[in-house]
Motif scaffolding. Sequence first.
Motif, mmCIF file in Angstrom:
data_model
loop_
_atom_site.group_PDB
_atom_site.id
_atom_site.type_symbol
_atom_site.label_atom_id
_atom_site.label_comp_id
_atom_site.label_asym_id
_atom_site.label_seq_id
_atom_site.Cartn_x
_atom_site.Cartn_y
_atom_site.Cartn_z
ATOM 1 N N UNK A 47 -36.696 -42.378 -56.873
ATOM 2 C CA UNK A 47 -36.580 -43.690 -57.551
ATOM 3 C C UNK A 47 -35.283 -43.470 -58.402
ATOM 4 N N UNK A 48 -34.329 -44.574 -58.538
ATOM 5 C CA UNK A 48 -33.067 -44.591 -59.412
ATOM 6 C C UNK A 48 -32.988 -45.670 -59.924
ATOM 7 N N UNK A 49 -32.370 -45.655 -61.159
ATOM 8 C CA UNK A 49 -31.850 -46.980 -61.822
ATOM 9 C C UNK A 49 -30.525 -47.132 -61.349
ATOM 10 N N UNK A 50 -30.196 -48.527 -61.368
ATOM 11 C CA UNK A 50 -28.664 -48.838 -60.929
ATOM 12 C C UNK A 50 -28.189 -49.773 -61.612
ATOM 13 N N UNK A 51 -27.177 -49.470 -62.361
ATOM 14 C CA UNK A 51 -26.573 -50.092 -63.081
ATOM 15 C C UNK A 51 -25.040 -50.749 -62.579
ATOM 16 N N UNK A 52 -25.195 -51.851 -62.247
ATOM 17 C CA UNK A 52 -24.046 -52.592 -61.405
ATOM 18 C C UNK A 52 -22.994 -53.156 -62.102
#
Length: 162
Positions: A47-52
Amino acid sequence: MVNSWHVSVAAESITAFLFARIGFDVSVQYGANQPEYDLMVSKGDNIMKVSVKGSRDGGWGLTQGFKKEVVSYHEAIDLWLLKHSKKTIFSLVQFIGVQINEMPRVYVASPYEVAALMKNARNGIGDTVLREKKVWTKAQYRDDLIPSKWIFSEQRINELLI
């Protein structure tokens, strides 16, 4: 007229598409201006958080809010870095020079990689803006460039999962 909101929505959509294309489940945060990340992606137990971050001018302003007259570029970058989890990655989507029927350039990096590159900008002076490719006109600066290994690919995502 395309404004920054349109760029943000397009960048987030393209990032979600790319993760889905390589078999990740993608969840979008509900509500505007959520802290730290825009997407949550998972594949199996990963699982990863992605800041776009989207851009249409060749750079992503990341640390301006931390830059004060008494704070150096490096200190501002360090303060910015403290705001991000080790499980967060950045998706940097660049629209400059991209036709409507073409995919924008997408790079992915950890907060530490982004911070290191920003600190190295302008021959180590640092900058508040991460630039895709900046050719400086002053001879004392070497050019700033996003590393090609940051280009979005399944291999690159697997490297960031480790």
